[in-house]
Design a protein around this motif. Structure first.
Motif, PDB file in Angstrom:
ATOM      1  N   GLY A 566       0.814  -1.202   0.000  1.00 63.28           N
ATOM      2  CA  GLY A 566       0.000   0.000   0.000  1.00 63.28           C
ATOM      3  C   GLY A 566       0.847   1.250   0.000  1.00 63.28           C
ATOM      4  O   GLY A 566       1.973   1.257  -0.518  1.00 63.28           O
ATOM      5  N   ARG A 567       0.315   2.301   0.610  1.00 65.73           N
ATOM      6  CA  ARG A 567       1.005   3.593   0.660  1.00 65.73           C
ATOM      7  C   ARG A 567       0.803   4.225   2.026  1.00 65.73           C
ATOM      8  O   ARG A 567      -0.224   4.024   2.676  1.00 65.73           O
ATOM      9  CB  ARG A 567       0.492   4.544  -0.419  1.00 65.73           C
ATOM     10  N   ILE A 568       1.790   4.992   2.420  1.00 59.28           N
ATOM     11  CA  ILE A 568       1.652   5.908   3.546  1.00 59.28           C
ATOM     12  C   ILE A 568       1.820   7.297   2.952  1.00 59.28           C
ATOM     13  O   ILE A 568       2.911   7.668   2.520  1.00 59.28           O
ATOM     14  CB  ILE A 568       2.692   5.622   4.639  1.00 59.28           C
ATOM     15  N   GLY A 569       0.714   8.029   2.876  1.00 59.10           N
ATOM     16  CA  GLY A 569       0.717   9.239   2.067  1.00 59.10           C
ATOM     17  C   GLY A 569       0.888   8.840   0.621  1.00 59.10           C
ATOM     18  O   GLY A 569       0.130   8.014   0.105  1.00 59.10           O
ATOM     19  N   ASP A 570       1.915   9.386  -0.045  1.00 63.43           N
ATOM     20  CA  ASP A 570       2.190   8.962  -1.418  1.00 63.43           C
ATOM     21  C   ASP A 570       3.441   8.088  -1.498  1.00 63.43           C
ATOM     22  O   ASP A 570       4.004   7.887  -2.566  1.00 63.43           O
ATOM     23  CB  ASP A 570       2.333  10.181  -2.330  1.00 63.43           C
ATOM     24  N   ILE A 571       3.874   7.539  -0.344  1.00 61.92           N
ATOM     25  CA  ILE A 571       5.087   6.713  -0.291  1.00 61.92           C
ATOM     26  C   ILE A 571       4.702   5.249  -0.488  1.00 61.92           C
ATOM     27  O   ILE A 571       3.975   4.685   0.340  1.00 61.92           O
ATOM     28  CB  ILE A 571       5.810   6.878   1.056  1.00 61.92           C
ATOM     29  N   PRO A 572       5.140   4.594  -1.560  1.00 61.08           N
ATOM     30  CA  PRO A 572       4.855   3.157  -1.721  1.00 61.08           C
ATOM     31  C   PRO A 572       5.556   2.360  -0.631  1.00 61.08           C
ATOM     32  O   PRO A 572       6.743   2.555  -0.358  1.00 61.08           O
ATOM     33  CB  PRO A 572       5.423   2.834  -3.105  1.00 61.08           C
TER      34      PRO A 572
END
Length: 798
Positions: A566-572
């Protein structure tokens, strides 16, 4: 014979005078200058790595070039060069020929040999961009093997920087003296390999006054608390006033003697060689112009000298570990008068029986700080890699200066805020976040990937579902452990092996080649850094910020030993429900380029819950309590999984043969030793390597031990003879010589903390996002149980 060549191309292209090996890092480029008749072999050790060669000059200059054109030079090279001046200058050549050296999907070990018809300059590129954490196409290294037409002995690696203020050759069996300003760097290079170099340094200001304050081995050893040099604080060398004179910045060897005299006339006289040239008299001569009084023996830092103390406290020696071009880089901490020698000893193995040259460079201290670290080699003939900083280092270094070099990565030992005990309680009561980026990650892909892992490990990989993780040992044929780690299944033919040793990837590649399997094992360690968020509130912290697509589980749905993408913010990110602490916890994997952003996002989400950073010292405490084993302490290649306490990883019946199965079956049927828990009486300190006795007889050894804050007692893991391993058996831990002092202990079940693993298995209960009450870091938790997933060896602290 191999020679060390710097990791980056530097201001000058590679130009060597002996058979040598160099590495083009994945996603980088290097320049190579060849003379007529030189042969260049480009090798892809891991497979599937594109290799582009750009020739600055006529295409006929290299014999054996393939016909497949490479992408245009500016697109393929300039982006990888990172502003390198030499490459930028070469790019303006009037004639540039670019070719691709390997076919797409090249096998591991693919190679191509070229021969220079005339002098030529070329660039070798290993193109590749950042890899998302759920992808499996890392840019990997290319190996360059260069054989000159005519050996040119005496060549040294190019300078580390263009700020050289002194370039001095110290001929074999001689010495030289020189001045160095405060802040300047001193590089001492072993030209041909296996050559010792003694080093002296004096405070220049005091020497001008007629006072000699030189390096003092006793003071240095006392203040460092160790005999051998290491990077950081422990690499400083002091005079008798306890003032530091130099510090070690870089070291590509890792083995030096720092407590003996430079060789003297007496040594050779006693050996029957009166009048033999020696370092002491050579030092006396070269230091005389500086007003230094002669001595019969000089205490020195004996760089590259290989001495050791055996089990009988006898000092022995053997050939040095250094290879051609290996070096030590020092930094002067005050104005100095220095002296360096090429040791004259040719009557024993000290210099490989043949003294050779030492080369010395001094760099202006006003240049940018050079990176610090010791070199690590995966195999004896591999190019050394200096200790690296993880992608999280900009954040962790703002919180502490207390770092240690763990397997080639600088990781925090403890943070300046709460210290190890406060960090420990944060993990047990709230949540803690730690940098575990030193773990090695190998992408195992291809149609035979499952077959390879089924053969390589005792776990049944065919039962592993996509999205699942399994912990496993990696075994030799004799049943001893190479490593332990976790296997992630990303697809039908796609796996990721996370472990502690670089050699594990090489072992898997060799196994695939031996059995004719079509599979690639590629090192993605440089493409994946990771943090662990561990503790009872870890799910509440992460669940609101980890966004997953519909076909992936959410954090609340994620089961033990599973992962999600998934992502945390836009961080893969890839998030796995794994850890090494004995608590509910997760590991988050991202590209190093996004690591600092990830740290900030998780820390911001965790602040209301009392999330704290945690270093290796606290990690060692929680992993011992949780009964999690560590390589080099609790297991080695001499111990099998049963002796390492992870016998659960080896089923009694396996559907298919695996490496080491016959030895494991034999060891299972006739065990000699077993890992047990010990409760230690009193408050005496015990630790790794302490002997365990029953009466006079030695029956085992302590592998790990800690004073447990949550249990309020000292506990240990120990490997004992099976006859003495019954729970409740009284034993004694030997101190001093093992006989004069004993500490009472008893065999108990382990893990000591939460043996039923209730905490690590905890399912979602409290509403996500509700701030948790702040627990006092010093308040003890109930002594009811916990153990983590049996992750095995991650990180040592000492």
């Amino acid at each position: 014979m191999t020679i060390w060549i710097p990791e980056t191309s530097g201001p000058e292209p590679i130009s060597v005078g002996r058979p040598s090996a160099a590495v083009v890092r994945g996603g980088a480029v290097r320049l190579v200058r060849l003379s007529a008749g030189d042969r260049l072999t480009v090798r892809d050790p891991e497979g599937r790595q594109p290799a582009h060669l750009h020739l600055f000059g006529p295409g006929s200059a290299l014999r054996g070039l393939p016909g497949t054109p490479a992408p245009p030079f500016p697109d393929a090279i300039r982006a990888l060069a990172g502003g390198d001046a030499a490459i930028a200058a070469a790019s303006h050549a009037s004639e540039i020929h670019g070719v691709s050296l390997f076919e797409a999907g090249s096998p591991a070990g693919a190679c191509l040999t070229l021969e220079a018809v005339e002098p030529v300059l070329c660039a070798i590129a290993a193109p590749g961009g950042p890899m998302a954490p759920h992808e499996q196409e890392p840019a990997t290294d290319l190996v360059l093997e260069i054989v000159p037409a005519a050996p040119r002995l005496g060549d040294v690696p190019p300078p580390l920087a263009d700020a050289v203020v002194l370039d001095l050759r110290i001929d074999a069996a001689t010495a030289g003296a020189y001045r160095v300003k405060a802040g300047d760097y001193i590089q001492i290079i072993d030209v041909e390999g296996r050559q010792c170099s003694d080093f002296l340094a004096f405070d220049a200001a005091d020497l001008a006054k007629g006072e000699e304050f030189d390096l003092d081995a006793t003071v240095t050893r006392t203040l460092m608390g160790r005999s051998f040099s290491g990077p950081g604080l422990h690499s400083k060398y002091f005079d008798r006033r306890m003032r530091p004179l130099v510090e070690v910045v870089q070291d590509t060897v890792g083995r030096h003697d720092t407590f003996l005299l430079a060789c003297s006339a007496k040594y050779y006289e006693d050996m029957g060689y009166p009048g033999h040239s020696n370092c002491t008299e050579n030092f006396n001569r070269c230091l005389e112009p500086y007003g230094v009084k002669p001595r019969a023996g000089w205490p020195a830092i004996n760089f590259f000298y290989n001495t050791f103390v055996d089990e009988h406290d006898t000092i022995g020696m053997d050939e040095p570990w250094s290879r051609p071009g290996d070096y030590v880089l020092l930094r002067a901490l005050t104005d100095l008068v220095c002296a360096s020698s090429s040791c004259a000893d040719d009557i024993d193995p000290a210099n490989g029986w043949q003294p050779t040259d030492i080369h010395l460079r001094v760099y202006d201290g006003r240049l940018a700080d050079l990176e610090r670290g010791s070199a690590h080699r995966m195999t004896p003939d591999a190019e050394p890699r200096l200790s690296r900083e993880s992608g999280f280092h900009p954040r962790t270094s703002a919180l502490t200066r207390n770092f240690e070099d763990y397997r080639g990565t600088w990781l925090p030992t403890a943070y300046s805020g709460e210290g190890p005990i406060g960090e420990y309680w944060a993990c047990r009561e709230r949540a803690a976040m730690m940098d575990l980026s030193a773990l090695r990650k190998f992408e195992v892909t291809g149609p035979d990937a499952e077959d390879l892992l089924q053969l390589a490990v005792p776990r049944n990989i065919r039962k592993l579902a996509v999205g699942q993780v399994v912990y496993t040992p990696l075994l030799y044929e004799h049943g001893g452990m190479i490593d332990d780690g976790t296997i992630f299944r990303l697809g039908a033919h796609n796996f990721r092996f996370v472990c502690g040793e670089d050699y594990s990837g090489l072992w898997l590649r060799q196994l695939a080649e031996k059995h004719g399997l079509k599979v690639w094992v590629r090192n993605a360690s440089g493409q994946l850094d990771n943090i662990a968020v561990q503790g009872p509130l870890s799910r509440d912290i992460l669940a609101p910020i980890v966004a997953t697509p519909p076909h992936q589980p959410t954090l609340f749905e994620l089961k033990w030993f599973r992962f999600t993408i998934g992502r945390i913010g836009d961080i893969p990110v890839v998030v796995s429900r794994t850890g090494y602490t004995g608590e509910l916890g997760y590991e988050i994997w991202c590209h190093p380029g996004r690591a600092a952003e990830l740290w900030d996002a998780v820390m911001a989400a965790g602040r209301p819950y009392g999330l704290a950073p945690m270093g290796l010292a606290a990690l060692d405490m929680v992993r011992i309590e949780a009964g999690l084993v560590f390589a080099g302490y609790d297991f080695s290649d001499e111990t099998d999984p049963f002796e390492a306490g992870i016998g659960f990883t080896v089923p009694k019946e396996t559907p298919e043969p695996y490496i080491g199965d016959a030895a494991v079956a034999r060891r299972r049927s006739a065990p000699h030793r077993v890992l047990v828990g010990l409760d230690v009486a009193g408050n005496e300190q015990v630790g790794h390597g302490d002997c365990v006795h029953s009466g006079r007889a030695r029956i085992g050894v302590v592998t790990s031990a800690v004073r447990s804050p949550v249990l309020g007692k000292t506990i240990a893991l120990a490997r004992l003879d099976v006859s003495m391993a019954t729970i409740g058996t009284a034993v004694e831990i030997g101190k001093l010589d093992g006989e004069q002092k004993r500490v009472a202990a008893s065999v108990v079940r382990f893990p000591h903390y939460d043996p039923e693993k209730t905490r690590v298995r905890a399912e979602a209960g409290r509403t996500a996002g509700a701030p948790a009450p702040q627990a006092s870091p010093a308040s003890p938790s109930p002594a009811s149980a916990s153990a983590d997933d049996p992750r095995g060896s991650a990180l040592r602290t000492s």
